[in-house]
Each structure stands twice: as C-alpha cells, then as structure tokens.
Design an enzyme around this catalytic site. Structure first.
Site, PDB file in Angstrom:
ATOM      1  N   HIS A 196      -5.238  -0.160  -4.022  1.00 24.79           N
ATOM      2  CA  HIS A 196      -5.693  -0.939  -2.857  1.00 24.79           C
ATOM      3  C   HIS A 196      -7.146  -0.919  -2.828  1.00 24.79           C
ATOM      4  CE1 HIS A 196      -1.434  -0.394  -1.237  1.00 24.79           C
ATOM      5  NE2 HIS A 196      -1.578   0.794  -1.340  1.00 24.79           N
ATOM      6  N   ASP A 197      -7.803   0.221  -2.753  1.00 25.86           N
ATOM      7  CA  ASP A 197      -9.213   0.259  -2.230  1.00 25.86           C
ATOM      8  C   ASP A 197     -10.143  -0.530  -3.257  1.00 25.86           C
ATOM      9  OD1 ASP A 197      -8.548   1.662  -0.180  1.00 25.86           O
ATOM     10  OD2 ASP A 197      -9.039   3.547  -0.625  1.00 25.86           O
TER      11      ASP A 197
END
Length: 335
Positions: A251-252
């Site tokens: 995700h990040d």
C-alpha cells in the site's frame, strides 16, 4: 532531460509497508526527503518511531531527521493493527532494540514540518501513509502553510470496501476526525491512493524472486532478505483473500510513487489513471471513516474540475521496476 527533484516530507506509522515507502523515498532520485514524522496507527507511537529509526539503520542512512508525532487520535480511542504487522509493528524481521539513529528532540514535529514547508514553499509535497492526526494538527496550528503545500499524497480511504470495517479503510477509520479536517481544507491538493488502487499492486512470485532469491548470489544479500521477510510476514494477512492469492499488496509506497504522474503532468507515462471528485468522510456510526463522494449528480465515472485526485490504476510493472531500482541502489549504498 533530467526531471526536477521533488522535495517531500514523509508522515508515517511503520508498519511493514511503510518500510518500503521509506526505502522508495530515500533511494529514488526523484525525491528529496526533507524529514520524517511518526504517528500512531499500525502500532503505538513508541513502536512506529523506533521502527522508523531502525529501518534507517538497516538502510545505512543517518542524515534523515525523524520527529515523534501524535500518540493518539484527535477524539477517538487509539486502534492498532498489530494483528497484521506483528507485535513490534514490523513483523518478519528482528530490528535492534536500540537504534543508532535518534529522533530529534530539540524541535517538535509540527514546527519542523512548518519550517520545511516555509523553506520549500509551493514545491514541497507531503506524503502521509498513516493516520492523519499530525497533518490535521499542523494545519490547525499553522493554517498559512496550506497555500504553500504543492500536493499531499495520502494512502487511505476506500470505495465500496474496507479493511477496518466493511465500509472503511484502516487509516481513515482510526482517526476519522483528522482525515475529515484535512480533506475539508486540502482536498484540491490531495492525491489519494485508496485500497481500490493499492490492492492492484501485487507482489507476485516473480516480483518476490527479484527482491530476494537465495539461489542467486546477486539477490541474496542481508538487506534483500530483510525486506523480503518484511513483505512475506505482511502477506500472511492477505493469503486467504481470494483475489490476492498470488501475493500481497504493497500500500504505502504507492502514495510515494503516485506523486510522479501528477507532479510531472504526464499520467500516460506511468499508466496512471485517476478520478477527480469532491470527498467527505463519515464521522460516527457503523460507517465511520467511510470515504464519500459528495456530488451525486455527477456520474460516478466522471471527474469534476476540483476535489481529490483518486487513483484508480497505474502500470504495476513500472511501479515495481521503480521499487526494485530503489532496493538495488540501497544495496549499493551498503558497499
């Protein structure tokens, strides 16, 4: 032609995938990392701060300043994701209990962030990969910085799905009052990487073999093994999901990467597609933290002239090439 470096500030809550966001922020030449602030989220603040310092140790980086941020949401009780990220916040790898890197204590994160914005006015981009508590308090204390931020790229939110509840993504759900405050004041500058996008960025077996392969002497360094183990621990939370049985999402770092197509003004180069819409965030009740598109009179697949840049898709191969190049550069930095 060499593209201009982007000055960025990373606000994060490491977290297994945050480790990859730190890696990309430092070792992709497009970014000039000005500082890191930590926040509660995936783990308690003491853990997310230590993990940030320890990841910098792992990367042999000792010049990035780290500031401890907020330890609890604006109003709600803290919530953590240790079931996903492990009892220390970064599972799969044994980080030292005492880091060589030390956090800055001479100035608060909010003042350091304000100073960085002032020094890089109209060029600085914020990247927020955790809860939005720090950013909401920044713009409350120093509202003048809002006009001086170029973009804020956020990992968070979701549409028609969730990972904290059926309706809400974890970062939005953990401090909904903070993200609502930021959305209300900064959404025309916000680039959002929701679950709907990040769940498409899968670390397949081929990608994992390029990160680490014990049978390939060019891909079996301790650094590669550490990032591979961080990724594989994280994958346990996703292994049982039908649409992610080929590997975990990451995700990040997508929020870090998503600055490039918007800042460069060339989405086609990155295979990046977005929908621009005005957003709101639900406060209270079973839908707390849900991302809401405000203007229902505009068809859901059409953009408005203002609002959040909601990432819908990107060229995953180009993303992973960028991520792997950062890992290669980090490995060279150790030699």
């Amino acid at each position: 032609m060499t593209k201009q470096q982007i000055p960025i500030w990373l606000d994060c809550d490491p977290g297994n995938d945050d480790a990859f966001a730190i890696l990309l922020s430092i070792f992709n030449p497009r970014y000039k990392l000005l500082g890191i602030s930590t926040v509660h989220g995936n783990a308690p603040l003491s853990m997310t701060t230590h993990n940030t310092l320890a990841v910098l140790d792992l990367l042999n980086i000792f010049k990035v300043k780290v500031y401890k941020g907020e330890e609890r949401p604006l109003i709600n009780s803290p919530r953590y994701a240790l079931d996903v990220h492990g009892v220390t916040g970064i599972g799969g790898v044994e980080l030292p209990k005492t880091s060589i890197n030390k956090r800055v204590t001479s100035v608060s994160y909010v003042d350091a962030l304000r100073d960085a914005i002032e020094a890089n006015a109209h060029e600085i981009c914020l990247v927020a990969t955790g809860t939005m508590t720090n950013i909401s308090l920044l713009i409350e204390k120093y509202p003048d910085v809002i006009d001086k931020i170029k973009y804020i790229s956020v990992m968070g939110g979701s549409f028609g799905m969730g990972n904290a509840t059926p309706y809400a993504e974890f970062n939005f759900h953990t401090d909904p009052h903070a993200i609502k405050a930021v959305v209300d004041k900064l959404q025309d500058k916000m680039i959002l990487s929701p679950l709907n996008l990040t769940h498409k960025i899968i670390a397949t077996a081929d990608i994992r073999n390029q990160i680490y392969n014990e049978d390939d002497e060019t891909k079996n360094s301790p650094l590669r093994k550490a990032f591979y183990d961080i990724l594989m621990f994280y994958s346990k939370a996703y292994a049982m999901l039908e649409d992610m049985n080929t590997g975990p999402p990451l995700h990040d770092p997508v929020a870090v990467y998503s600055l490039l197509p918007i800042v460069d003004g060339n989405c086609a180069e990155y295979g990046y597609k977005y929908l621009r819409r005005k957003l709101d965030v639900v406060i209270g009740g079973p839908h707390e933290g849900e991302s809401i598109i405000v203007n229902k009179s505009v068809p859901l697949d059409e953009s408005e002239n203002e609002g959040v840049y909601i990432g819908e898709s990107l060229d995953a191969k180009k993303f992973w090439n960028c991520m792997l190049e950062a890992l290669n550069t980090a490995e060279l930095n150790l030699k």
